[in-house]
Structures are given as C-alpha cells and as structure tokens.
Design an enzyme around this catalytic site. Sequence first.
Site, mmCIF file in Angstrom:
data_model
loop_
_atom_site.group_PDB
_atom_site.id
_atom_site.type_symbol
_atom_site.label_atom_id
_atom_site.label_comp_id
_atom_site.label_asym_id
_atom_site.label_seq_id
_atom_site.Cartn_x
_atom_site.Cartn_y
_atom_site.Cartn_z
ATOM 1 N N HIS A 40 -3.165 7.305 2.385
ATOM 2 C CA HIS A 40 -3.538 6.277 1.796
ATOM 3 C C HIS A 40 -4.921 5.517 2.319
ATOM 4 O O HIS A 40 -5.010 5.802 3.684
ATOM 5 C CB HIS A 40 -2.378 5.132 2.175
ATOM 6 N N ASN A 77 -10.111 0.236 -0.283
ATOM 7 C CA ASN A 77 -8.846 0.481 -0.532
ATOM 8 C C ASN A 77 -8.277 -0.239 -1.866
ATOM 9 O O ASN A 77 -8.327 -1.351 -2.032
ATOM 10 C CB ASN A 77 -8.215 -0.552 0.605
ATOM 11 N N CYS A 115 0.778 -1.306 0.264
ATOM 12 C CA CYS A 115 0.071 0.009 -0.063
ATOM 13 C C CYS A 115 0.902 1.093 -0.130
ATOM 14 O O CYS A 115 0.350 2.233 -0.301
ATOM 15 C CB CYS A 115 -1.015 -0.030 1.141
#
Length: 329
Positions: free
Chosen positions: A254, A284, A113
């Site tokens: 993020h 996500n 990520c």
Amino acid sequence: MPKAKISALGCYVPPRLLTNFDLEKMVDTSNEWILERTGIVERHIAAPDVATSDMAVEAARVALAQRGIEASDLDALLVCTVTPDMYFPSTACLVQHRLGAKKIWGFDLIAACSSFLYGMGVGAHLVMAGTHKKVLVIGADTMSRIIDYTDRSTCILFGDGAGAMLIEPSEDDNYGLIDFLYEIDGSGGDALKMPAGGSRMPPSHETVDRKLHYVHQDGQAVFKYAVRKMYEACRELLARNNVTGKDLGCLICHQANRRIIQATADRLGMPPEKVIINIDRYGNTTSATLPLATRDALTQGRLKKGDLVVYAAVGAGFTAGASLWRWAY
Ligand code: COA
C-alpha cells in the site's frame, strides 16, 4: 479446493493533477518537505462531477476488456472503498447497474487502506469455495472529497483513483493465492478517522463547522504502527511458507508513505528493483494503491508470470495484512 488467480487488471485515474507546487499555494508547505517526508510529487484529483462509482466503472471496463469478457459473465462484484457515492445503495449496486452485469450479487467492503487487500482475499475465497467463477474486485476512492485542503498534515497525502482485478479459478495449481495473513486492531481507531457522518455523530451544521466530516489523523502514531505492522505481517507470512524476501519477484505495498515501504523492504532484504513504488505519481489513493502499483509492475516488466508476489497493507482501524500469490499471466 480450486486455486484462485488474478486474471486481468484495469485501472483509472482522473486526468487533473495536483502537484506539490500547487499545494504550496494552498497551505504552508513546500515541495521539499512533502518529497522528503512522503515521496509524493503529484496526485490525481477527480472533477467535481465525478464520484467513486464513475472511476470504478472505468477501471472495471478496462479489466473486462483485457480478459475479453462481458459484465454479464461476472458472478460477483466487490467495491472496496471508504468514499462510497453514498451510504446506500452500495457503490457495488451502482457499478453493477452501470456495467449492465445481470444476475450477480455484490457489496462494498470498508477496511480503509487495507480495503483492497481484504477484497482480494474475499474474492479469492468466493472462487476457492467453488461457487463463483468470475469475481471482480474493485478498489476506488475519491479521497479529495473527505480531505480538508486547509490542513497541511493531511491534504498533501491523498489522491483519487480506481483499479479492478478479476479473480478466477486457476486451471494450474501452481498459480494464484498461496496464503494470507490479516489482522485488525481497533485500539488504534482514534489515530485515523473521519469522525462525523455516521450514527455516532450524524452530520449537522456543528460537525461541518468543526470540520469533522474530513480525515483526521495522528500521523506519527499511524506511521509507527505502519512501519512495524507491515514488516511483521510480511515476515510471518513468508516464514510460514518457507519463502524469503530474496525469493520474491515483487513486493507490492500500500502506498501511504515512501519511507514506510522502504523500511519494510529493507527489513525483508528486498533489493530496490523488486519493490514497487509509485506514490510519487499518485499519492495515497487508499483502495486503489495495490492495483495501480500492480499495473506499473506489469507495464515495467517487473512482474511476470510465475513470480511470487507479496501484497501488503496497513490502514485506519487499525487494519493490516499481507498475502502471497504466484502471478498467473
Ligand atoms: N508541510 C510542512 N510542514 C508540515 C506539514 C506539511 N505538509 N505537515 C506537518 N508539518 C510539520 C508539523 O507541523 C511539524 O511541525 P513542528 O515540528 O513545528 O510541530 C513537523 O512538520 C513534523 O511533523 P510530523 O507529523 O512529526 O512529521 P512526520 O515526519 O511524522 O510526517 C506524515 C508526517 C503525515 C507524512 C507521516 O507521519 C506519515 O506519513 N504518517 C502516516 C500517515 C499515513 O500513512 N496515513 C494513511 C494511513 S494508511
């Protein structure tokens, strides 16, 4: 050393939506649980014949068109992803070919990520070295291909998407990358991983039967690390640049969990209007969250030329970091 600025942005998400209500019919979960624990309402899912390079190409074309340049004007191309079309050739090669970019080089960058955050930094440094004038950094992930849709603890979290940022030298030293702080900590490697498919555990009937080709995570361990590290990275970066949360125009984190972003923003003393959250609509998307959030910040008029912006990410590995930019357009 020339400064490196972000000069264009393009994004792409596949049209199909997977809502919390759809997931209620697939696993033992509820819209309320997902919303309360994560902030997610829906996510976009790629059609079966769409792979990561397809979304990457779409996002790249938007960024190139916005800047009014051709793919042949690029010097380098990075694709940040944990879901490449295949291990090799790299997705960067596939995208370069599809775009028709001539005489450039490029590679894939894997940092879970944090991939796009690291990619922005690498792209900026190619420009700052004076050797590259136009670097396209793409973040693209087809997370739906590595998710077990019978595992309620992971399948609710992820979506598919892509984003691309063009990085160029800044004629004005006031704009562009100011500082960055990156850190990896492999001691957290077991908390979030896709165990099979690599050289440690090559794919076999057994690994497939045991679902080891999917994302496995200890959600609470990841959550605890993310809440702590995202704040610490931002705090240290801001402190050494004599900047406070109040000086920032925008905080772009993020998008893994609304509560992680909120906790970071609260501890930095950032008012809600300066904190970009769009996890509700995308989930996500791993490498695509930062460009997708930037697009929303720009279209909502919350990120403007001259604003200080912090990008922050935490991901599997563990990987973490933050970077400070002055927005250039
Ligand atoms: N629907 C309903 N219940 C669920 C569920 C779901 N989708 N997923 C888990 N549960 C249950 C658990 O089984 C557990 O039940 P139990 O108490 O009977 O054992 C309960 O909900 C609490 O689970 P827990 O894992 O403690 O929830 P949580 O508040 O930690 O939230 C995450 C889970 C995954 C949302 C959260 O830990 C998280 O976001 N972690 C970070 C993940 C991440 O960001 N990953 C990407 C890396 S960047």
